[in-house]
Design an enzyme around this catalytic site. Sequence first.
Site, PDB file in Angstrom:
ATOM      1  CD  GLU A  63      -3.139   5.593   6.088  1.00 17.01           C
ATOM      2  OE1 GLU A  63      -3.285   6.284   7.119  1.00 17.01           O
ATOM      3  OE2 GLU A  63      -3.368   4.644   5.479  1.00 17.01           O
ATOM      4  N   GLY A 110       0.806  -1.200   0.158  1.00 17.76           N
ATOM      5  CA  GLY A 110      -0.039  -0.140   0.057  1.00 17.76           C
ATOM      6  C   GLY A 110       0.861   1.335   0.193  1.00 17.76           C
TER       7      GLY A 110
HETATM    8 MO1  MOS Z   1      -6.506   6.827   6.785  1.00 15.66          MO
HETATM    9  S1  MOS Z   1      -5.823   8.064   8.101  1.00 15.66           S
HETATM   10  O1  MOS Z   1      -6.479   5.480   7.294  1.00 15.66           O
HETATM   11  O2  MOS Z   1      -7.872   7.424   6.112  1.00 15.66           O
END
Ligand code: MOS
Length: 749
Positions: free
Chosen positions: A715, A712
């Site tokens: 983040e 992913g």
């Molecule tokens: Mo994210 S802060 O897991 O939308």
Amino acid sequence: MSVVGQGIDRVDGRLKVTGAATYSAEHKLQGLAHAVMVLSTIPKGRVEAIDITAANAMPGVLAVMTHANAPRLALPQGSEKKKEGGEQSKPDQKKQPPNPKLSLLQDDVVWYNAQPVAVVIADTFEHARDAAQRLQVRYRRERAQLDFAQAKKSLRRPEPQPERPSDTGRGNLARSMERAASRIDVTYTTPMENHNPIEPHATIAHWQGDNLILYDSTQNVTGVQRTAASTFGIAPQQVRVICPFVGGGFGCKGSVWSHVVLAAMAAKLAGRPVKLVLDRPQMYGPVGARPLTEQRLALGASRAGKLAAVRHDTISSTAFLDDFAEPCTAMTRKMYASDSLQTSQRLATLNVGVPTYMRAPGESSGSFALESAMDELAYKLNMDPVQLRLANYADKDPEKDLPWSSKSLRECYRIAAERFGWDKRNPQPRSMKSGRTLVGWGMATATYPANRKDARATATLLPDGSAVVRSGSHDLGTGTYTVMSQIAADALGMPVANIRFQLGDTALPEAPVSGGSQTVASVGPAVHQAARALRDKLIGMALADGASPLHGLRADEVDAADGWLVARSAPARRERMQALLARAGGQPVSADAHAEPGEEKKRYAMHAFGAVFVEVHIDPDVGTIRIPRIVGAYGVGRVMNRKTAHSQLMGGIVWGMGMGLMEKTEMDWRFGRAVNANLADYHVPVNADIGAIDIVMVDEEDKQINELGAKGVGEIGITGVAAAIANAVYHATGKRIRDLPITPDKVLV
Ligand code: MOS
């Protein structure tokens, strides 16, 4: 040739740049009324009276909804406080809505400043806003807890959640710390921050009898459906949530907030569909925030830099209505191979809106503390900070004692350091200058868990030869439409241009919340399996069809490519999928998939890792910090789309610059209200603040997490950046700043 991996343009790009993409507030409905929320101006107390007479008489006003006349919800009434006087207890959860953080006008209690206390509904937005601004609300104010230092005196443990223990330990920390040749013990603080997606929260609620349709800007259509259903006491099937486009989410749209239900209540009261859009200041309070944190980091190491003891204690702010714990210690438990470790998470309760997830919740604030502390230790040991990290490299997950499903962090350090030119660094603080400008180089480690949940998808071949692939996921601007189209194209054997991907609707097969960087890893396999099943179905039809040129072959002798079914050994023997469908009656053919994670999480620890290197230029007289360049290298598994993945990482890095240098919700703690609740005063990086950002995605394919090999990218980009900046600032100035954001005043002191 695989289209997965290629950096193709966004398939929804044209819709977006031409304004044709329909965002939640833009759906056109007959008879649409407009609602505006009125938010409390006290942090704690009671609504004594709301004079709605004047507002009701204003032009266009249809109704003013307050706790006195709001539709009673299918839940126990009221949340009367048992305790009077100065003592505050948490609201009685049994009397709360299914989601205790919601304020739904069921009583007169105010728990935080900017809590919804009324909703004005009118024929136009302007009329609603005008009346909302003139609404007179009289309060009885009570003593609020708005002092973090005071709140820390009655710390609470968060409810332990899976993967989120409040306390952990391994080894003998006290003894290891005692014996360590070198120790640091320092405290870092990070401020409250608010989400600022360009599209604010917006909901249109439309009742059709007892059925509710919600057009809502959300990262989780299913979550909105469930909460709305339970709040109104109806079945989930009676609620449909539609959200084809999201103008940024970052966590604040990952759960349901009061305005969603209030819009539906207002629609009930007005007997018309109602649109409710938050304005920018309303984004500060009722829809979550990153909580402020205070993190104590103690490290003990041998002279050679081998960590023997790691202690990380986090206190984060929470609210009375509901708890949210910023899981800052999560990364620390997994990052370095220390013999002993102890972590704790505690909550300090304030009269503020309930905090929530914000991009890399835990890892962003946590990495600032841990990776700053590692830099402090490196200086203490007179050791290169990259070498210190390599000396403590965790070849397996030290918390679970499991092998990593994939980990390319060594390569990330090496590649990023090389591209940055790290070997030319003179580690001495204030040693590198450019004229009178102080130059600093700093680095940090980045990481974020590789999450996956189960997801469903359907793939359908249409008579015109195109395919529709559906899954109730979301595209927050991240590239879901594009990436899922690519995955389906490869699996089905069809050009991307012939595939239409549909998402953002509870009428579609269910997908998980688009949070935790898990969309590709979760929905990707479902799309892949559905498209693959459709392809196999089509091949089966061709083999069984006497009129097909492929008739009589075995399934494994047929391939699908470019919308054709082709005999592997004799490519001239082929037919279009469309032709096959026409002969079979011209009806669409579909296949479904339900893709679930298996036992692999028990056998492997799964994380994405990276390394980020930062250069700062600091004016020694006025303390301004510029960041001319950043280099980041990341191992995120197989990359589905080079371009959108790059954008995700770049966006995360830019946010990390904001976190490091600018972002802070400035509260007036006398009133518990944000005073910079707008994009002029709440500082985030603009184009002029951003220098060169060099991003490398190292070759990595995670064979364990899913068949696509993808972890992913949503983040991890923000993690480590603030620490790398703080470390560079120390290198430039000799000043260790442990309190974010690193503003010029802190550099000058
Ligand atoms: Mo994210 S802060 O897991 O939308």
